[in-house]
Design a protein around this motif. Structure first.
Motif, short mmCIF file in Angstrom:
data_model
loop_
_atom_site.label_atom_id
_atom_site.label_comp_id
_atom_site.label_asym_id
_atom_site.label_seq_id
_atom_site.Cartn_x
_atom_site.Cartn_y
_atom_site.Cartn_z
N SER A 102 -26.34 -26.90 -19.17
CA SER A 102 -26.70 -28.05 -19.99
C SER A 102 -27.55 -29.06 -19.23
O SER A 102 -28.13 -29.97 -19.84
CB SER A 102 -25.44 -28.73 -20.52
N ASP A 103 -27.61 -28.94 -17.89
CA ASP A 103 -28.48 -29.82 -17.10
C ASP A 103 -29.95 -29.44 -17.26
O ASP A 103 -30.84 -30.18 -16.83
CB ASP A 103 -28.11 -29.76 -15.62
N VAL A 163 -26.30 -26.16 0.72
CA VAL A 163 -27.70 -26.32 0.33
C VAL A 163 -27.77 -26.45 -1.19
O VAL A 163 -27.11 -25.70 -1.92
CB VAL A 163 -28.54 -25.12 0.79
N VAL A 164 -28.56 -27.41 -1.69
CA VAL A 164 -28.66 -27.61 -3.15
C VAL A 164 -29.54 -26.52 -3.76
O VAL A 164 -30.49 -26.03 -3.15
CB VAL A 164 -29.23 -29.00 -3.49
N CYS A 165 -29.20 -26.14 -4.99
CA CYS A 165 -30.02 -25.18 -5.73
C CYS A 165 -31.39 -25.81 -6.00
O CYS A 165 -31.50 -27.03 -6.20
CB CYS A 165 -29.35 -24.82 -7.04
N PRO A 166 -32.46 -25.00 -6.04
CA PRO A 166 -33.81 -25.54 -6.27
C PRO A 166 -33.95 -26.12 -7.67
O PRO A 166 -33.11 -25.92 -8.55
CB PRO A 166 -34.72 -24.30 -6.09
N VAL A 167 -35.05 -26.86 -7.88
CA VAL A 167 -35.35 -27.39 -9.21
C VAL A 167 -35.50 -26.23 -10.18
O VAL A 167 -35.85 -25.10 -9.81
CB VAL A 167 -36.64 -28.25 -9.19
N ASP A 168 -35.22 -26.52 -11.44
CA ASP A 168 -35.33 -25.56 -12.55
C ASP A 168 -34.33 -24.41 -12.42
O ASP A 168 -34.53 -23.33 -12.96
CB ASP A 168 -36.75 -25.00 -12.67
N THR A 190 -26.81 -17.25 -6.72
CA THR A 190 -25.95 -17.84 -7.75
C THR A 190 -26.67 -18.94 -8.51
O THR A 190 -26.17 -19.39 -9.55
CB THR A 190 -24.67 -18.42 -7.11
N CYS A 191 -27.82 -19.40 -8.01
CA CYS A 191 -28.60 -20.42 -8.71
C CYS A 191 -29.44 -19.73 -9.78
O CYS A 191 -30.44 -19.07 -9.48
CB CYS A 191 -29.51 -21.17 -7.72
N GLU A 192 -29.02 -19.84 -11.03
CA GLU A 192 -29.68 -19.14 -12.13
C GLU A 192 -30.86 -19.95 -12.66
O GLU A 192 -30.79 -21.19 -12.71
CB GLU A 192 -28.69 -18.87 -13.25
N PRO A 193 -31.92 -19.28 -13.09
CA PRO A 193 -33.07 -20.01 -13.63
C PRO A 193 -32.75 -20.65 -14.97
O PRO A 193 -31.98 -20.09 -15.77
CB PRO A 193 -34.15 -18.92 -13.77
N CYS A 194 -33.31 -21.83 -15.21
CA CYS A 194 -33.13 -22.49 -16.49
C CYS A 194 -33.80 -21.67 -17.61
O CYS A 194 -34.77 -20.93 -17.36
CB CYS A 194 -33.75 -23.89 -16.45
N PRO A 195 -33.31 -21.79 -18.84
CA PRO A 195 -33.95 -21.08 -19.96
C PRO A 195 -35.40 -21.53 -20.15
O PRO A 195 -35.81 -22.57 -19.64
CB PRO A 195 -33.09 -21.49 -21.17
#
Length: 288
Positions: free
Chosen positions: A199-200, A163-168, A181-186
Motif C-alpha cells: 500500500s506504500d 539496508v533499506v529497500c530501494p525506491v519503487d 525480498t524487496c518486491e517491485p511496486c505494481p
C-alpha cells in the motif's frame, strides 16, 4: 638393641621412644628396622628425609598430575589433584575435555556444559570463552540483535546495519536476509526507499487509484487535481497523465490545423476541416 635384667631381654622399640623425642616429622611414619633400630619415612603425598617432610604439589609435574593441555590442574591435598576442563572446553573432572562447538562458549574452568549463544546470534569460533564471540545473524542488528524492520534487509553476519529497500520496491518481511525480498511496486505506482507494504506504492502523478493499485491514468483532455481528474478549459486539451492545468494546450479551431498549443495553420484553398484538433484539413470542397 635390647633391654632387661639379663634373665629376660626385650628388643628395644626406638619408635616408641620417638613419641617423646620427636625425631620423625609429624607427616612421617616411624618403622622399626631391628632391635634398637628404626627409620622415618614421609607419608604418602609428602617428600623428604623423614625428619623434614614437605607436601608434594602434583601440579608442578606433568608426570604426576596427568592433566591434558585442555585441562587445569587443581591441588586437592598433598600429592593429590583434580583435572578440570579449561574455559572453552567441557567434560567431567578427570575425563576428556571437548572444545565448545560453534555458537557456544564457556567462560570459566570446570565441568559445566558450554552455553549456547543468545537468540539471533551465532559464533564461528571453536572453544570460545566469551559471549562477545556471538555476533548477529543475517537479518538481525543492534546490541540485542533484533530483527531488521520491514522495508529493510541485512545479507551479512555481524554487527552491520540493516539496508533499506530501494525506491519503487517494498518488503513486509521482518528479519529479511536478502534484497530479493524487496518486491517491485505494481505498474504505474511508486514508493520511497524503505517502504514496508504494498500500500506504500502510490499511484504516480497523473493517475488515480488506491495504494498498491490498480491505477487509472487521467485521459487526454483532463489533468489530475487532488484525488480526481478534471477537464481542461473549453478549447484546450492535454496528454494522458497530465498533472496540472498548465499542461492543457489550446486546440486549433475548425478550419485550421497544427499541434496542440499552436501554431495553427488555416486550411489551404479548396479544403476544409469541420472539427477542432491537430488533424490536417482533409475535406475537399465540391466541384464548382
Amino acid at each position: 638393641g635390647y633391654s632387661g635384667d639379663g634373665v629376660m631381654c626385650v628388643a628395644i622399640n626406638r619408635c616408641e621412644e620417638l613419641l617423646n623425642v620427636g625425631d620423625c616429622h609429624k607427616n612421617a611414619t616411624c618403622f622399626m628396622t631391628g632391635p634398637g633400630n628404626r627409620t622415618c619415612l614421609c607419608n604418602s603425598g609428602y617428600t623428604g628425609n623423614g625428619s623434614a617432610c614437605l607436601p608434594i604439589n602434583n601440579c608442578d609435574d606433568l608426570t604426576l598430575h596427568g592433566c591434558s593441555n585442555r585441562a587445569l590442574c587443581k591441588v586437592t591435598g598433598p600429592g593429590k589433584n583434580n583435572c578440570t576442563c579449561n574455559a572453552g572446553y567441557t567434560g567431567a573432572d578427570g575425563g576428556i575435555c571437548s572444545p565448545c562447538g560453534e555458537s557456544t562458549y564457556k567462560p570459566s574452568p570446570g565441568s559445566e556444559e558450554c552455553t549456547s549463544c543468545p537468540a539471533n546470534t551465532h559464533s564461528e569460533v571453536v572453544a570460545s570463552v566469551s559471549v562477545t564471540d556471538c555476533t548477529c545473524n543475517k537479518g538481525h542488528t543492534g546490541a540485542d540483535c533484533h530483527p531488521c524492520a520491514a522495508g529493510t534487509y541485512k545479507d551479512i553476519k555481524g554487527s552491520g546495519d540493516c539496508v533499506v529497500c530501494p525506491v519503487d520496491t517494498y518488503s513486509a518481511v521482518l528479519g529479511a536476509i536478502s534484497e530479493t525480498t524487496c518486491e517491485p511496486c505494481p505498474e504505474d505506482t511508486s514508493s520511497g526507499s524503505g517502504s514496508s507494504a504494498k500500500s506504500d506504492c502510490k499511484c504516480k502523478a497523473g493517475s488515480l487509484g488506491p495504494g498498491g493499485g490498480p491505477c487509472t491514468v487521467c485521459p487526454s483532455g483532463k489533468y489530475q487535481q487532488g484525488s480526481e481528474c478534471v477537464d481542461c478549459p473549453e478549447g484546450y486539451t492535454s496528454s494522458p497523465g497530465s498533472t496540472s492545468e498548465e499542461h492543457c494546450q489550446e486546440v486549433c479551431e475548425a478550419g485550421s490545423y497544427g499541434p496542440h498549443g499552436g501554431p495553427c495553420v488555416l486550411c489551404e484553398e479548396g479544403k476544409y476541416k469541420a472539427t477542432p484538433g491537430s488533424e490536417e484539413c482533409s475535406g475537399e470542397c465540391p466541384a464548382n
